[in-house]
Design an enzyme around this catalytic site. Structure first.
Site, mmCIF file in Angstrom:
data_model
loop_
_atom_site.group_PDB
_atom_site.id
_atom_site.type_symbol
_atom_site.label_atom_id
_atom_site.label_comp_id
_atom_site.label_asym_id
_atom_site.label_seq_id
_atom_site.Cartn_x
_atom_site.Cartn_y
_atom_site.Cartn_z
ATOM 1 N N LEU A 296 0.835 -1.204 0.000
ATOM 2 C CA LEU A 296 0.000 0.000 0.000
ATOM 3 C C LEU A 296 0.868 1.251 0.000
ATOM 4 O O LEU A 296 2.059 1.200 0.322
ATOM 5 C CB LEU A 296 -0.910 -0.039 1.239
ATOM 6 N N THR B 112 6.328 0.607 1.899
ATOM 7 C CA THR B 112 7.343 1.430 2.559
ATOM 8 C C THR B 112 6.600 2.450 3.414
ATOM 9 O O THR B 112 5.922 3.332 2.876
ATOM 10 C CB THR B 112 8.211 2.169 1.523
ATOM 11 N N LYS C 196 15.331 -0.070 5.313
ATOM 12 C CA LYS C 196 14.982 0.580 4.036
ATOM 13 C C LYS C 196 15.310 2.081 4.087
ATOM 14 O O LYS C 196 15.862 2.648 3.143
ATOM 15 C CB LYS C 196 13.483 0.349 3.789
ATOM 16 N N LYS D 275 9.700 10.838 -0.644
ATOM 17 C CA LYS D 275 8.938 10.126 0.402
ATOM 18 C C LYS D 275 9.901 9.356 1.321
ATOM 19 O O LYS D 275 9.834 9.454 2.542
ATOM 20 C CB LYS D 275 7.962 9.138 -0.266
#
Ligand code: NAD
Length: 293
Positions: free
Chosen positions: A65, A96, A171, A246
């Site tokens: 998502l 993420t 990440k 982001k």
């Protein structure tokens, strides 16, 4: 063969779900987009009318998502999945998102007796289609072997990064470092070119020297040095500036919450935000080279 509910069939989730079908699993899919559902149905998936319907009596739930608020609402919202699942189902969130939300969801799942891991990916749309993604997983050691077995149908490298949220932290760390070395690589190449060097020759020199890094090795940001890099294709993504911005926001949040003075990461964030504001959001992130022109 496992029964899998797959929620979120966008640019990444669509090809990931397709690879699970190819691997022989039974896929029950849900997305807010009709078009995405129809594409997956054509590949053999079973269309569901809601996330809850998809997740009835499945062995795994996989979510892919856009952001933390979507993940929180799908699992913890009113009538969310955690209220419905039982201990026979393992849940995997590959989105993420911020590490705080990931911890909250994984911990709520543990309280409800459900095995859950946050497993964001590295590799982008091409790797999602090729089934060569890297997964970095956070959550209980006891859940990891089951998760790894399913993820093997979508990825080439699957790491257990640590406890809940560790996948998202890994990440954030990786993409912050990627942003920093991409900008550094652009600056070094532009300096060389302005002083009469051929960017291909300078790249070769730095690749054989201590400046070697992934941006130089496989993703050269200077046009026409690497025929297959986005730089040689008008900066068609690849990995969009919007997504880098982001990820740098999520990395800044991780740094701030853990008291790390990530000055280089914050500078990279500011430079990519400016590049985005200049109308480059949907171009490849290596187009940051043009900031120097
Ligand atoms: P996308 O916008 O293409 O897909 C997201 C999908 O989720 C859409 O199809 C949307 O309709 C669906 N969705 C949203 N809310 C939903 C809900 N409540 N229930 C069901 N479906 C819902 O995004 P993407 O590029 O596939 O990225 C997904 C995630 O993967 C993001 O978190 C992104 O940061 C991450 N990621 C993307 C890339 C990339 O290159 N695109 C690379 C690595 C990681």
């Amino acid at each position: 063969m496992a029964r899998v509910a797959f929620i979120g069939l966008g640019n990444m989730g669509g090809p990931m779900a397709a690879n699970l079908i190819k691997a022989g699993h039974e896929l029950h899919v849900f997305d807010l987009s009709e078009e995405a559902l129809t594409s997956l149905e054509a590949l053999g998936a079973i269309r569901s009318a809601s996330a809850n319907e998809a997740a009835q009596s499945v062995d795994f739930v996989v979510t892919m998502l856009p952001a933390g608020k979507h993940v929180e609402s799908v699992y913890l919202g009113d009538g969310g999945l955690l209220a419905q699942l039982d201990s026979s189902t393992t849940a995997i969130d590959c989105s993420t998102i911020d590490a705080e939300t990931a911890r909250k969801v994984v911990e709520a799942a543990a309280d409800a007796g459900i095995g859950f891991m946050d497993c964001p990916v590295s590799g982008g749309v091409a790797a999602a289609a090729a089934g060569t993604l890297a997964f970095m997983c956070g959550g209980p050691e006891s859940v990891f072997p089951r998760v790894k077995e399913l993820l093997a149908g979508m990825g080439a490298k699957i790491f257990h990064a640590g406890p809940a949220g560790a996948g998202q932290v890994a990440k954030g760390c990786n993409n912050m470092l990627l942003a920093v070395h991409m900008i550094g690589t652009c600056e070094a190449l532009e300096m060389g070119v302005r002083n009469g060097l051929d960017p291909a020759v300078l790249s070769e020199i730095m690749l054989a020297s201590s400046g070697r890094n992934w941006s130089l090795e496989v993703y050269n940001p200077y046009p026409d040095v690497m025929p297959n890099a986005p730089a040689s294709k008008g900066y068609k993504p690849g990995f969009m500036v919007d997504l880098m911005v982001k990820d740098l926001g999520l990395a800044a949040q991780i740094a701030d919450l853990s008291g790390v003075d990530n000055a280089m990461g914050k500078l990279a964030k500011a430079l990519f935000e400016q590049h985005q504001a200049d109308g480059n959001g949907r171009r490849d992130f290596s187009s940051i080279l043009e900031r120097l022109a």
